[in-house]
Scaffold this active site. Structure first.
Site, PDB file in Angstrom:
ATOM      1  N   HIS A  35       0.831  -1.215   0.000  1.00 12.44           N
ATOM      2  CA  HIS A  35       0.000   0.000   0.000  1.00 12.44           C
ATOM      3  C   HIS A  35       0.852   1.246   0.000  1.00 12.44           C
ATOM      4  CE1 HIS A  35      -2.761  -2.815   2.336  1.00 12.44           C
ATOM      5  NE2 HIS A  35      -3.142  -2.789   1.096  1.00 12.44           N
ATOM      6  N   ASP A  58      -6.384   4.183   1.008  1.00 13.45           N
ATOM      7  CA  ASP A  58      -6.491   2.830   0.449  1.00 13.45           C
ATOM      8  C   ASP A  58      -7.728   2.155   1.041  1.00 13.45           C
ATOM      9  OD1 ASP A  58      -5.644   0.966   2.783  1.00 13.45           O
ATOM     10  OD2 ASP A  58      -4.095   2.514   2.745  1.00 13.45           O
ATOM     11  N   GLN A  61      -3.495 -12.839  -5.403  1.00 10.55           N
ATOM     12  CA  GLN A  61      -2.405 -13.207  -6.307  1.00 10.55           C
ATOM     13  C   GLN A  61      -2.807 -14.283  -7.318  1.00 10.55           C
ATOM     14  OE1 GLN A  61       0.517 -14.141  -3.358  1.00 10.55           O
ATOM     15  NE2 GLN A  61       0.561 -12.033  -2.612  1.00 10.55           N
TER      16      GLN A  61
HETATM   17 BR1  BUP Z   1      10.075  -8.550  -1.122  1.00 13.83          BR
HETATM   18  C1  BUP Z   1      10.446  -6.887  -1.855  1.00 13.83           C
HETATM   19  N1  BUP Z   1      12.055  -5.230  -2.357  1.00 13.83           N
HETATM   20  O1  BUP Z   1      12.732  -7.184  -1.459  1.00 13.83           O
HETATM   21  P1  BUP Z   1       3.381  -6.241  -4.107  1.00 13.83           P
HETATM   22  C2  BUP Z   1       9.471  -6.073  -2.346  1.00 13.83           C
HETATM   23  N2  BUP Z   1       9.778  -4.834  -2.824  1.00 13.83           N
HETATM   24  O2  BUP Z   1      11.390  -3.292  -3.282  1.00 13.83           O
HETATM   25  P2  BUP Z   1       3.137  -7.494  -1.484  1.00 13.83           P
HETATM   26  C3  BUP Z   1      11.080  -4.400  -2.834  1.00 13.83           C
HETATM   27  O3  BUP Z   1       7.570  -4.057  -2.461  1.00 13.83           O
HETATM   28  P3  BUP Z   1       0.432  -8.350  -1.729  1.00 13.83           P
HETATM   29  C4  BUP Z   1      11.802  -6.474  -1.865  1.00 13.83           C
HETATM   30  O4  BUP Z   1       9.018  -3.629  -5.639  1.00 13.83           O
HETATM   31  C5  BUP Z   1       6.779  -3.789  -4.642  1.00 13.83           C
HETATM   32  O5  BUP Z   1       6.737  -2.420  -4.957  1.00 13.83           O
HETATM   33  C6  BUP Z   1       8.221  -4.287  -4.671  1.00 13.83           C
HETATM   34  O6  BUP Z   1       4.255  -5.077  -3.466  1.00 13.83           O
HETATM   35  C7  BUP Z   1       8.698  -3.930  -3.287  1.00 13.83           C
HETATM   36  O7  BUP Z   1       3.345  -7.391  -3.063  1.00 13.83           O
HETATM   37  C8  BUP Z   1       6.368  -3.958  -3.197  1.00 13.83           C
HETATM   38  O8  BUP Z   1       4.072  -6.795  -5.277  1.00 13.83           O
HETATM   39  C9  BUP Z   1       5.556  -5.226  -2.976  1.00 13.83           C
HETATM   40  O9  BUP Z   1       2.032  -5.701  -4.337  1.00 13.83           O
HETATM   41  O10 BUP Z   1       1.974  -8.515  -1.368  1.00 13.83           O
HETATM   42  O11 BUP Z   1       2.756  -6.205  -0.909  1.00 13.83           O
HETATM   43  O12 BUP Z   1       4.329  -8.146  -0.978  1.00 13.83           O
HETATM   44  O13 BUP Z   1       0.187  -9.231  -2.886  1.00 13.83           O
HETATM   45  O14 BUP Z   1      -0.264  -8.830  -0.500  1.00 13.83           O
HETATM   46  O15 BUP Z   1       0.167  -6.917  -2.056  1.00 13.83           O
END
Ligand code: BUP
Length: 464
Positions: free
Chosen positions: A18, A114, A390
């Site tokens: 978020h 959000d 997902q």
């Molecule tokens: Br792990 C990781 N570095 O090592 P998502 C993630 N990220 O920059 P979420 C890093 O976190 P859900 C790491 O680039 C993205 O912007 C990545 O968001 C960054 O997945 C963010 O992809 C992760 O929406 O799970 O939040 O882990 O599906 O529950 O939203």
């Protein structure tokens, strides 16, 4: 002149999924559209270094003020048996007590939040939050459609989702197999969000017309949505991280990673990450290690210590002191893959990795932000969904030809090493990989066009 700028408040619940896109939205409002933005951050239950780091970045523009809402004292309300979602709701609810005083003391033109924060707005009286409220929905148009459809579905099955035997027909979407429904839907936790969403002034969606044309059109045309009626939906995406962030802590490890990538041939490395919440079982971790090794391909693996069955996500406290992979990965694996693969145990600079020319593919948990980042940088995906929406995201990627999906063999609990070996080779050097890459690049171009078409400016002008 600061005083003359319109003031927008952005309110974010904790969690990188978020905070990242909401902060990016805030930056765009400040840098490109001339707003003054207060970013109200709700501290995570336990301090999350990656989140703190992102919000303390020295690169934030001067007209973007990050304000931490006081840490709530929720320990008495939280129970051990609560899932991630329920815990998040408790933390958000507690922190939101500080919102009305903030809104009263400042002149605010619009509030953007959000969906998780919105769900807790029932604690307010009508006049507590009188500014126009918008939701930034940080996921797909299909999940938004499902969210709108949920009260109807809930009524149909009288709250008992086990009555659905095969698929759910959400207006404007392809039939959704029941196994792809998100866990939080099944235990009715999303209903408060569904009930509140129609009351907002508008919904900003992190997608664009060419990515989800059918569902977006259905919001405007399908009788179901017209009847509710739903508020205007503005596809303003893709909003993703664009500038490299300074590294979380040991900047040398990030620098090492990037300089290692610099030495690899173009389009040769697979980046493996399961997001901030994803952990694999010990058995699956071993199969993945073996599959990566036997594929003979170069890789960067953001590894987490194994944990058993975690259907709803076991939030990795991004950037924490993390367990050394040596404690759970076989020594032989590390020796044999030295120079071929890099195992990262801390928060990875994902945006910098994905934009790197050496990257050939992304084995991803299909979090919405991750998949947008992959598309924005034209990287083909291997879809490995774990929880929440997902599985829906993965299905969309496969249907659109943007990813391959490794299969769990019949009667198996995990994806075997040979399947992993196969998909990794396929994405880096196979014909199907090439097809997927050219398909992703088409969407990369459409993402760029969408980003430049000023759709955010159109909504934001209403706030001036
Ligand atoms: Br792990 C990781 N570095 O090592 P998502 C993630 N990220 O920059 P979420 C890093 O976190 P859900 C790491 O680039 C993205 O912007 C990545 O968001 C960054 O997945 C963010 O992809 C992760 O929406 O799970 O939040 O882990 O599906 O529950 O939203």
């Amino acid at each position: 002149d600061d005083d003359k700028k319109a003031h927008v408040v952005v309110l974010a619940s904790p969690g990188m999924g978020h905070v990242t896109p909401l902060l990016e939205l805030a930056k765009t409002l400040v840098l490109h559209l001339g707003f003054h933005v207060s970013f109200l951050a709700i501290p995570a239950e336990e301090a999350s270094p990656a989140q703190i780091h992102l919000l303390r970045s020295p690169n934030l523009p001067p007209d973007l003020h990050v304000i931490d809402l006081p840490r709530a004292h929720v320990s008495s309300t939280l129970r051990h048996d609560m899932g991630v979602f329920s815990r998040l709701c408790v933390v958000v609810r507690e922190a939101l007590r500080f919102l009305p005083p903030f809104l009263n003391q400042n002149s605010v033109n619009a509030l953007i939040t959000d969906p998780f924060c919105l769900a807790a707005f029932d604690i307010f009286d009508d006049d507590d939050v009188s500014v126009p409220t918008y939701v930034f929905f940080t996921s797909s148009a299909s999940l938004l459609a499902l969210t709108f459809y949920l009260p109807t579905l809930d009524e149909m099955v009288v709250g008992d989702y086990s009555k659905i035997s095969d698929e759910v027909r959400v207006p404007g979407c392809k039939p959704l197999p029941v196994e792809d429904l998100i866990n939080d839907v099944l235990d009715r936790q999303v209903l408060p969000i569904s009930n509140r969403l129609p009351t907002v002034a508008g919904i900003l969606l992190n997608t664009w017309e060419e990515l989800e044309p059918v569902t977006l059109r259905s919001f405007r045309e399908t009788p179901f949505f017209l009847q509710i009626p739903i508020p205007p939906v503005y596809p303003i995406g893709p909003i993703t991280k664009r500038d490299p962030e300074p590294a979380v802590k040991s900047s040398t490890s990030h620098a090492n990673l990037i300089s290692w990538l610099d030495k690899q041939p173009s389009c040769s490395v697979v980046y493996v990450s399961f997001g901030s919440g994803g952990t694999l079982s010990a058995e699956q971790t071993n199969e993945l290690a073996r599959g990566l090794e036997l594929s003979g391909q170069r890789f960067v693996w953001v590894a987490r210590p194994p944990a058993e069955a975690n259907a709803s996500g076991n939030f990795f406290n991004a950037g924490d002191e993390v367990e050394d992979p040596a404690t759970y990965l076989e020594q032989g694996f590390r020796d044999r893959t030295e120079g071929v693969g890099m195992v990262i145990s801390s928060w990875a600079p994902q945006e910098e990795v994905l934009r790197h020319p050496s990257i050939a593919g992304f084995l991803t948990h299909c979090g919405w932000n991750s998949l947008l980042e992959s598309i924005v940088y034209g990287v083909p995906m291997i879809a490995w969904p774990m929880y929440n929406e997902q599985r829906m995201n993965a299905r969309m990627l496969i249907e659109m030809g943007l990813a391959v999906k490794p299969e769990v063999g019949e009667g198996k609990r995990v994806v075997g090493w040979s399947e992993i070996e196969k998909v990794v080779r396929m994405i880096v050097e196979g014909e199907q990989g090439m097809l997927i890459r050219s398909r992703v690049r088409e969407f990369q171009n459409s993402a760029l066009r969408a980003f430049n078409n000023g759709s955010l400016a159109c909504v934001a002008n209403q706030w001036k």
